[in-house]
Design an enzyme around this catalytic site. Structure first.
Site, mmCIF file in Angstrom:
data_model
loop_
_atom_site.group_PDB
_atom_site.id
_atom_site.type_symbol
_atom_site.label_atom_id
_atom_site.label_comp_id
_atom_site.label_asym_id
_atom_site.label_seq_id
_atom_site.Cartn_x
_atom_site.Cartn_y
_atom_site.Cartn_z
ATOM 1 N N LYS A 80 9.199 30.390 18.583
ATOM 2 C CA LYS A 80 8.869 31.319 19.673
ATOM 3 C C LYS A 80 7.596 32.068 19.281
ATOM 4 O O LYS A 80 7.430 32.450 18.115
ATOM 5 C CB LYS A 80 10.031 32.295 19.868
ATOM 6 C CG LYS A 80 9.847 33.258 21.035
ATOM 7 C CD LYS A 80 11.072 34.173 21.190
ATOM 8 C CE LYS A 80 10.971 35.080 22.393
ATOM 9 N NZ LYS A 80 12.166 35.958 22.542
ATOM 10 N N SER A 155 14.294 36.047 27.088
ATOM 11 C CA SER A 155 12.872 35.820 26.973
ATOM 12 C C SER A 155 12.521 34.559 26.188
ATOM 13 O O SER A 155 11.385 34.086 26.276
ATOM 14 C CB SER A 155 12.208 37.030 26.303
ATOM 15 O OG SER A 155 12.649 37.163 24.964
ATOM 16 N N SER A 179 18.127 37.591 24.569
ATOM 17 C CA SER A 179 17.068 36.582 24.721
ATOM 18 C C SER A 179 17.263 35.252 24.013
ATOM 19 O O SER A 179 16.491 34.323 24.254
ATOM 20 C CB SER A 179 15.731 37.180 24.292
ATOM 21 O OG SER A 179 15.216 37.938 25.349
HETATM 22 N N1 GLN Z 1 16.409 40.728 29.264
HETATM 23 C C1 GLN Z 1 16.381 41.766 28.301
HETATM 24 C C2 GLN Z 1 15.120 42.577 28.460
HETATM 25 O O1 GLN Z 1 14.410 42.317 29.357
HETATM 26 C C3 GLN Z 1 16.498 41.213 26.914
HETATM 27 C C4 GLN Z 1 15.216 40.718 26.318
HETATM 28 C C5 GLN Z 1 15.343 40.282 24.880
HETATM 29 O O2 GLN Z 1 16.440 40.087 24.355
HETATM 30 N N2 GLN Z 1 14.206 40.144 24.227
HETATM 31 O O3 GLN Z 1 14.836 43.470 27.728
#
Ligand code: GLN
Length: 496
Positions: A80, A155, A179
């Site tokens: 990532k 994400s 994420s």
């Molecule tokens: N969807 C969550 C957010 O927008 C989690 C994102 C994540 O785990 N990086 O913050």
């Protein structure tokens, strides 16, 4: 033969490499061609063909000399783009960091490199890991191979899609509020977020430091176990990484439970079903798939018990105060001076900051910085941030109360299957979809998603398993046992 190389998981590939029925160079070229042929999915932000082939040849030479480093030697991966790397640009899918090269590798990347893995490239994600759809990538969205008009989740959407589309056997992701688990669920692959502190955060571009954790995404729990073992461990460069022994997760998959038999590997395991995870807010097709998977788990010997996590709903306001608060502080360094894009034209110093940050950050990142700055500001700190911290503790306490009655907790990962790209314009409605992943994040508990079945439109549904602190081996064992008895994790989208 080479047409099926991309179907192999990490464990199978490792066995074939050891048996020398295939070489790392052969697999690497095959996968690189596949990555190029599936550009339209948007999973990769960059690749380096020369470098990957060079690493592959080095792995093959080690093997020829009898100096193989271990099970992951010669296995292709991709990271990532939240992990900084010396070999590739590190951008967090933001214009702010376009072209940025780190002078060092993130610890997780360094550990996987030291295990002999070949890096194919860096993977797309929501900008600075903020989001759950990958639509917040400043570069481009990622498409779900199960339906190219759908989001893959986020994400770590690029990480999930690269595995789902069989472009690479496994990837790294990061999970702050879901994420790793949510894109794994929506894209039909397996992912685990370990206990907070299990993996070093050194070199992970920080979003919310008290929540951020690295985690692998792969085709099976077994492959996740192999990766997690290599990624974990104390690191003196991350003050929150834990001095916790790292068990051999892959070996423990096969360690039988007391009293278990071949057909009942989960004998005696008590799985708690929080009533708040099975209420009206979950789509019928998701509940149905999760319930069917749990019935299967029961057949494997586990006992299902009712538990309650009464503050589940509060995890949304709590997370969306704490995470932006930490983000507003962490992102202060991207000012065009210390790090990041600098506007070409500006007046005074303040104008330079304003223009650089306005140009460099996308809309969701700006929204979070503003929310975070607000909740931390004098006069509002007590009303928002301090309250959220207190509730965070109570959410963690609720889990401990539940674990008095069960060994693991299970439920859905997301309330619906993957939605259509561009179908959500209300940020608050988008935040609500995180309801089932945020509680474990706030408590710092390990959680994973394993393919559980399919819902509306033939789209994948994941089963979430949450364990107590440092119990990743138990989660992986349960998921592995389920995967030995079912084939959801082996199904691929049509054409892949
Ligand atoms: N969807 C969550 C957010 O927008 C989690 C994102 C994540 O785990 N990086 O913050």
């Amino acid at each position: 033969m080479s047409t099926e190389l991309h179907q192999l998981g990490v464990a199978d590939l490792s066995a074939r490499l050891a048996a020398k029925t295939v070489s790392t160079a052969e697999v690497t070229s095959h996968l690189l061609a596949r990555v190029a042929a599936h550009e339209h999915l948007g999973a990769f932000l960059c690749t380096d063909v020369e470098l990957a082939l060079q690493q592959a040849r080095a792995a093959d030479e080690r093997r020829a000399r009898g100096e193989t480093l271990g099970a992951l030697d010669g296995v292709p991966l991709a990271h990532k783009d939240i992990f900084v790397t010396t070999d590739f640009p590190s951008t967090a899918a933001s214009k702010m960091l376009a072209g940025y090269r780190s002078p060092f590798d993130a610890t997780v990347v360094a550990k996987l490199k030291a295990a002999g893995t070949v890096t194919l490239g860096k993977l797309n994600c929501d900008e600075f890991a903020m989001g759950g759809s990958n639509e917040n990538s400043a570069i481009r969205p990622v498409r779900n191979p199960w339906d190219a008009e759908r989001i893959p989740g986020g994400s770590s959407g690029g990480s999930a899609v690269a595995v789902a589309a069989r472009l690479v056997p496994a990837t790294t992701g990061t999970d702050t509020g879901g994420s790793v688990r949510q894109p794994a669920s929506l894209s039909g692959v397996t992912g685990i977020k370990p206990t907070y502190g299990r993996c070093s955060r050194y070199g992970m571009i920080a979003f919310a430091s008290s929540l951020d954790q690295a985690g692998p995404i792969a085709k099976s729990a077994e492959d996740c176990a192999l990766l997690l073992g290599a990624m974990s461990g104390f690191d003196e460069r991350d003050a929150t990484s834990a001095q916790q022994p790292v068990p051999d997760f892959a070996a423990l998959l096969r360690a039988p439970r007391d009293g278990a038999s071949a057909g009942r590997p989960l004998h005696g395991l008590r799985i708690g079903l929080p009533r708040e995870f099975f209420g009206a807010g979950v789509a019928g097709d998701v509940t149905q798939a999760v319930r069917a998977a749990l019935a299967e788990v029961e057949k494997l010997g586990a006992t299902l018990v009712d538990v309650s996590l009464p503050r589940t709903e509060l995890s949304i306001p709590v997370y969306y105060i704490i995470a932006p608060a930490e983000a507003s502080s962490n992102l202060g360094r991207f000012d065009g001076v210390r790090y990041g894009h600098r506007a070409a034209q500006y007046g005074d110093l303040l104008d330079m900051y304003r223009k650089s940050r306005s140009e460099g950050f996308g809309a969701e990142v700006k929204r979070r910085i503003m929310i975070g700055t607000y909740v931390l500001s004098h006069g509002y700190y007590d009303a928002y941030y301090l309250q959220a911290q207190k509730l965070r503790r109570m959410i963690a306490d609720d889990f401990q109360a539940a674990f008095a009655h069960c060994d693991l907790i299970a439920g859905p990962v997301a309330p619906t299957v993957a939605r259509r790209l561009g179908s959500q314009t209300d940020p608050v409605a988008e935040y609500l979809a995180d309801i089932f992943t945020l509680p474990a994040s706030l408590a710092g508990l390990p959680g994973m998603s394993a393919p559980a079945g399919f819902g509306e439109g033939g789209l994948p549904v994941g089963l979430q398993l949450i364990g107590n602190y440092w119990q990743e081996a138990q989660l992986l064992h349960a998921a592995h046992s389920f995967q030995q008895a079912t084939d959801f994790h082996l199904r691929t989208p049509e054409g892949y």
